[in-house]
Design a protein around this motif. Structure first.
Motif, mmCIF file in Angstrom:
data_model
loop_
_atom_site.group_PDB
_atom_site.id
_atom_site.type_symbol
_atom_site.label_atom_id
_atom_site.label_comp_id
_atom_site.label_asym_id
_atom_site.label_seq_id
_atom_site.Cartn_x
_atom_site.Cartn_y
_atom_site.Cartn_z
ATOM 1 N N GLY A 69 3.000 -9.304 -9.235
ATOM 2 C CA GLY A 69 3.518 -8.752 -8.090
ATOM 3 C C GLY A 69 3.679 -9.744 -6.907
ATOM 4 N N LEU A 70 2.658 -10.576 -6.965
ATOM 5 C CA LEU A 70 2.695 -11.795 -5.697
ATOM 6 C C LEU A 70 3.659 -12.786 -5.782
ATOM 7 C CD1 LEU A 70 1.249 -13.134 -3.271
ATOM 8 C CD2 LEU A 70 -0.348 -14.329 -4.977
ATOM 9 N N LEU A 72 6.665 -12.271 -7.348
ATOM 10 C CA LEU A 72 7.906 -11.492 -6.971
ATOM 11 C C LEU A 72 8.243 -11.239 -5.237
ATOM 12 C CD1 LEU A 72 8.181 -8.632 -9.699
ATOM 13 C CD2 LEU A 72 9.347 -10.904 -9.668
ATOM 14 N N ALA A 73 6.909 -11.277 -4.733
ATOM 15 C CA ALA A 73 6.936 -10.917 -3.292
ATOM 16 C C ALA A 73 7.172 -12.188 -2.664
ATOM 17 C CB ALA A 73 5.432 -10.143 -2.776
ATOM 18 N N GLN A 74 6.737 -13.658 -3.145
ATOM 19 C CA GLN A 74 6.621 -14.852 -2.726
ATOM 20 C C GLN A 74 7.334 -15.549 -3.337
ATOM 21 O OE1 GLN A 74 5.305 -15.722 0.414
ATOM 22 N NE2 GLN A 74 4.957 -13.805 1.008
ATOM 23 N N ALA A 188 -12.077 -5.871 0.184
ATOM 24 C CA ALA A 188 -11.210 -5.882 1.644
ATOM 25 C C ALA A 188 -11.055 -7.134 2.194
ATOM 26 C CB ALA A 188 -11.780 -4.593 2.219
ATOM 27 N N LYS A 191 -8.942 -9.552 0.514
ATOM 28 C CA LYS A 191 -7.479 -9.251 0.695
ATOM 29 C C LYS A 191 -7.028 -9.643 2.057
ATOM 30 C CE LYS A 191 -6.998 -5.528 2.450
ATOM 31 N NZ LYS A 191 -6.770 -4.151 2.956
ATOM 32 N N ASP A 192 -7.747 -9.402 3.046
ATOM 33 C CA ASP A 192 -7.514 -9.425 4.402
ATOM 34 C C ASP A 192 -7.477 -10.991 4.738
ATOM 35 O OD1 ASP A 192 -6.993 -7.052 5.190
ATOM 36 O OD2 ASP A 192 -9.141 -6.488 6.077
ATOM 37 N N PHE A 194 -6.733 -13.348 2.557
ATOM 38 C CA PHE A 194 -5.453 -13.838 1.843
ATOM 39 C C PHE A 194 -4.228 -13.500 2.627
ATOM 40 C CE2 PHE A 194 -2.131 -14.198 -1.239
ATOM 41 C CZ PHE A 194 -2.566 -14.887 -2.220
ATOM 42 N N ARG A 195 -4.114 -12.307 3.246
ATOM 43 C CA ARG A 195 -2.919 -11.822 3.712
ATOM 44 C C ARG A 195 -2.873 -12.523 5.308
ATOM 45 N NH1 ARG A 195 -0.107 -7.065 3.063
ATOM 46 N NH2 ARG A 195 -0.317 -6.411 5.053
ATOM 47 N N LEU A 198 -1.704 -16.140 4.313
ATOM 48 C CA LEU A 198 -0.336 -16.177 3.752
ATOM 49 C C LEU A 198 0.828 -15.698 4.711
ATOM 50 C CD1 LEU A 198 1.661 -16.751 1.585
ATOM 51 C CD2 LEU A 198 1.262 -14.247 0.636
ATOM 52 N N LEU A 199 0.272 -14.472 5.367
ATOM 53 C CA LEU A 199 1.367 -13.660 6.284
ATOM 54 C C LEU A 199 1.215 -13.675 7.635
ATOM 55 C CD1 LEU A 199 1.296 -10.572 3.904
ATOM 56 C CD2 LEU A 199 3.047 -12.204 3.789
ATOM 57 N N SER A 210 3.991 -4.207 7.633
ATOM 58 C CA SER A 210 3.121 -4.274 6.289
ATOM 59 C C SER A 210 3.040 -5.840 5.730
ATOM 60 C CB SER A 210 3.960 -3.661 5.104
ATOM 61 O OG SER A 210 5.336 -3.973 4.871
ATOM 62 N N GLN B 19 9.338 -3.067 -4.345
ATOM 63 C CA GLN B 19 8.810 -3.351 -5.943
ATOM 64 C C GLN B 19 8.740 -1.730 -6.650
ATOM 65 O OE1 GLN B 19 6.161 -6.271 -7.454
ATOM 66 N NE2 GLN B 19 6.454 -7.476 -5.363
ATOM 67 N N LEU B 55 -0.003 -4.732 -10.698
ATOM 68 C CA LEU B 55 1.344 -5.416 -9.843
ATOM 69 C C LEU B 55 1.698 -5.397 -8.351
ATOM 70 C CD1 LEU B 55 4.494 -6.238 -10.574
ATOM 71 C CD2 LEU B 55 4.976 -4.023 -10.322
ATOM 72 N N GLY B 58 -0.477 -6.941 -6.230
ATOM 73 C CA GLY B 58 -0.249 -8.569 -5.892
ATOM 74 C C GLY B 58 0.986 -8.446 -5.029
ATOM 75 N N ALA B 59 1.722 -7.421 -5.130
ATOM 76 C CA ALA B 59 2.897 -7.135 -4.099
ATOM 77 C C ALA B 59 2.322 -7.119 -2.386
ATOM 78 C CB ALA B 59 3.606 -5.976 -4.425
ATOM 79 N N GLN B 64 4.670 -7.417 0.343
ATOM 80 C CA GLN B 64 5.742 -6.460 0.002
ATOM 81 C C GLN B 64 5.226 -4.937 -0.147
ATOM 82 O OE1 GLN B 64 8.099 -7.722 -3.314
ATOM 83 N NE2 GLN B 64 9.693 -8.643 -1.650
ATOM 84 N N VAL B 87 -11.945 -0.913 -3.599
ATOM 85 C CA VAL B 87 -12.630 -1.950 -3.202
ATOM 86 C C VAL B 87 -12.041 -2.744 -2.163
ATOM 87 C CG1 VAL B 87 -13.955 -3.784 -3.946
ATOM 88 C CG2 VAL B 87 -14.299 -1.635 -5.451
ATOM 89 N N CYS B 88 -10.709 -3.030 -2.695
ATOM 90 C CA CYS B 88 -9.830 -3.926 -1.772
ATOM 91 C C CYS B 88 -9.283 -3.285 -0.566
ATOM 92 C CB CYS B 88 -9.046 -4.585 -2.476
ATOM 93 S SG CYS B 88 -9.756 -5.787 -3.759
#
Lengths: 210, 170
Positions: A69-70, A72-74, A188, A191-192, A194-195, A198-199, A210, B19, B55, B58-59, B64, B87-88
């Protein structure tokens, strides 16, 4: 159960997982990294915690698909998934799903010690001959191989960084107890960060896109 | 002809979904066709539904939005992977075509069909139902808004009454 004599002795594999992680992540540039739960999350963290690491503490069987997924997004970034043999065995179907998409920027590396490390070092299916690189090749990965020696690791590292994917390597590593090197545990937060890295800041603010 | 699959497809476009993870399903046939033929959407055929949960995690990490299309029998396959979303605090939009209700001919579909909504709720998802074709677009829009603005998993259950009860008589 197969006869125990048919189980290979993974303590004899020369490659050490912490060294392999360090080698794969050296001069990582803008590499995006997903680490499967358990030992590979500790290995990746031991090589250096980084905001562009997403180490898992659960979601067993999901690391490769998170990587897809990552990737494909990047599409302009290279994505490296580092996970264990037990984790990948729980998501074998994902090898077929990834191969269908043919992500040019995705590499999947399984540290294969032929053991379930977090549950008491019980043997996995690879100890009895299951060939993960063979499965990946048969699923349609563009590059698939097994690494056993230091010189093979260096060649694989070059391919992971430069070749068109999808790429799969099983790296046979010694089964060994190692000190835990733990990444942050809050999902969380992982995730934050990382984003954010990256973003940019808009990705983690309430009003942001988003 | 434009029907509820077209309305959902438009809603997904407006939500910015790029996606689309899916396990092939009769009820989602038309929507899958629409998504597969859209160059702005990447359709990813899965071998099992929980792959789609991973998936789309990851998007989202990569910036995305996605959607996961499945049948109610796939809900059970997703349970452990939905820990990622809790959790995330990751968003997830799931569109679930229902079996095991309203005229179901196959008793083997009943256990998961009858428990799908409860299982999703226990796993932390917001659950909405869609039974009327004319509500399809706005229901998916509204569900997507909850998911992506709130970073939570949301499932829309597409009733068998909407899709049409499956029959072996074709």
């Amino acid at each position: 159960m197969p006869d125990s004599r048919t189980v290979s002795i993974s303590e004899q594999f020369p490659l050490r997982r912490r060294e392999v992680a360090k080698a794969l992540l050296a001069e990582r540039g803008d590499l995006l990294v997903i680490a499967g739960l358990g030992s590979t999350a500790w290995d990746v963290t031991a090589a250096g915690d980084h905001p562009l690491n997403f180490p898992l503490w659960g979601a067993m069987g999901g690391a490769a698909m998170i990587g897809l997924g990552l990737a494909l997004a990047q599409p302009a970034r290279r994505v490296l998934v580092i996970t264990g043999d037990g984790e990948q065995l729980m998501g074998l179907g994902s090898l077929a799903a990834i191969a269908v998409q043919r992500p040019a920027n995705l590499a999947l590396v399984v540290f294969d010690n032929e053991r379930y490390g977090e549950t008491g070092m019980q043997t996995t299916h690879t100890a009895y001959g299951a060939d993960l690189a063979g499965i990946a090749a048969a699923a349609g990965f563009r590059v698939a191989g097994t690494v056993r020696a230091p010189e093979e690791l260096e060649a694989a590292r070059q391919i992971i960084r430069t070749e068109t994917g999808p790429i799969f390597y099983a790296v046979k590593v010694r089964a060994e107890p190692l000190p835990l090197v733990l990444p942050p545990k809050d999902g969380a937060h992982l995730k934050d960060r990382f984003r954010l890295a990256l973003l940019g800041p808009d990705a983690v603010t309430a009003k942001g896109p988003s | 002809m434009s029907g509820w699959p077209e309305a959902i497809y438009s809603a997904l476009g407006e939500l910015g979904v790029s996606q689309v993870g899916y396990v092939p399903d009769a009820g989602h046939t038309r929507l899958i066709e629409l998504c597969r033929s859209d160059p702005a959407m990447r359709a990813v055929v899965l071998t099992t539904e929980e792959e789609g949960v991973a998936l789309l995690a990851g998007a989202w990490l990569g910036g995305q939005r996605g959607v996961l299309l499945m049948q109610s029998s796939g809900v059970g396959n997703c349970v452990n992977m939905l820990a990622l979303n809790q959790v995330c605090r990751l968003p997830l939009l799931m569109l679930v075509t229902m079996r095991g209700e309203w005229g179901e001919f196959n008793p083997w579909q009943l256990p998961m069909g009858q428990s799908a909504a409860d299982v999703l709720k226990i796993a932390g998802a917001v659950v909405e139902r869609l039974d009327q074709a004319e509500m399809a677009g706005e229901t998916v829009q509204a569900a997507g808004r909850i998911a992506f603005e709130g970073q939570v998993p949301v499932a829309v259950l597409l009733g068998q009454r909407l899709i049409g009860a499956k029959s072996f008589l074709r």
